[in-house]
Scaffold this active site. Structure first.
Site, PDB file in Angstrom:
ATOM      1  N   ASP A  62       2.191  45.086  12.245  1.00  0.00           N
ATOM      2  CA  ASP A  62       0.759  45.765  10.980  1.00  0.00           C
ATOM      3  C   ASP A  62       1.858  47.286  11.489  1.00  0.00           C
ATOM      4  OD1 ASP A  62       0.197  46.519   8.664  1.00  0.00           O
ATOM      5  OD2 ASP A  62      -1.791  46.966  10.386  1.00  0.00           O
ATOM      6  N   GLU A 133       6.084  40.442   9.224  1.00  0.00           N
ATOM      7  CA  GLU A 133       5.503  41.060  10.135  1.00  0.00           C
ATOM      8  C   GLU A 133       5.271  40.851  10.948  1.00  0.00           C
ATOM      9  OE1 GLU A 133       2.082  44.139   8.346  1.00  0.00           O
ATOM     10  OE2 GLU A 133       1.772  42.534   8.081  1.00  0.00           O
TER      11      GLU A 133
END
Length: 258
Positions: A62, A133
């Protein structure tokens, strides 16, 4: 909680992971055991019950994702305001775009998931997005362990996917968030907010037309839509309303992908 480190992937699995790294232009990592172990961890969803999962790398990814997006936007569009840069970065970091990125690099077949997750049609997109991610986090860490910058090496393949998307968002900022666009228009044109009437019309979980939505502005019905979630049904209704307002009732606006 994950156990560390995960076991070394089998030779067949290593070959699959090397193919992925080659597709991403990261040949330097193909014969690195730590890199392959990190990628294996990134593609292991908690539902698979392997004793380790990708949640820590998702957390890492992230941060790397947002930094990579910010670097790209500042490099190519230095004239944009901070507000515009933030809006675009949030789009690039959304589950929708992460899932599309995952699809583009052929990630779905490589993800370890459990039987229940595979049977749930609504789980595929969020699992793909989060695995993508986590992969970014794994690659960032692997490149740094290999003596690289960790970000610069990821720019080429991310730019090939992100640049066309950002250009589209700049041309049609409403296309990926019809509800916000309609709200801004209704506040300017009618000094009021759109009103949505949304209801469940199919009881089957994951049904593609489970919810139906109507959107009214100043008491007038402007659009209707259906989708697998309330949000997607309302986005579809807002898309139709936007098309009706700006193109006329005979013109159809392409609904969002969710």
């Amino acid at each position: 909680m994950s156990s560390f480190p995960p076991p070394s992937p089998s030779p067949q699995r290593q070959a699959q992971l090397r193919d992925l790294l080659l597709r991403l232009g990261l040949e330097s990592l193909c014969h690195s055991k730590p890199a392959l172990a990190l990628v294996e961890e990134a593609l292991s969803h908690r539902s698979a019950g392997l004793g380790f999962d990708n949640e820590r790398l998702e957390f890492h990814g992230d941060a790397a994702l947002r930094l990579l997006a910010a670097r790209l936007l500042r490099r190519h569009w230095p004239e944009l305001s901070v507000g515009e840069l933030s809006r675009l970065r949030n789009q690039l970091a959304s589950n929708r775009e992460l899932a599309r990125l995952g699809q583009a690099i052929g990630l779905q077949p490589l993800i370890h998931t459990g039987v229940q997750a595979r049977r749930d049609p609504t789980a595929a997109t969020p699992i793909l997005a989060r695995s993508c991610e986590a992969l970014l986090g794994a690659l960032h860490e692997a490149l740094r362990l290999d003596g690289g910058d960790g970000l610069r090496e990821l720019d080429p393949w991310l730019e090939s996917h992100w640049l066309p998307l950002v250009r589209e968002l700049l041309r049609q900022p409403q296309r990926h968030d019809w509800k916000t666009a309609l709200q801004q228009w209704s506040q300017t044109a009618h000094a009021c907010l759109p009103t949505y009437l949304t209801e469940e019309v199919e009881t089957v979980h994951g049904h593609p037309r489970r919810f139906t939505a109507q959107v009214h502005v100043a008491g007038q019905l402007l659009g209707q839509g259906r989708g697998p979630s309330r949000r997607q049904a309302e986005q579809a209704a807002a898309a139709q309303a936007w098309g009706s307002v700006h193109n006329g009732p005979d013109q159809q606006t392409t609904p969002p992908d969710g």
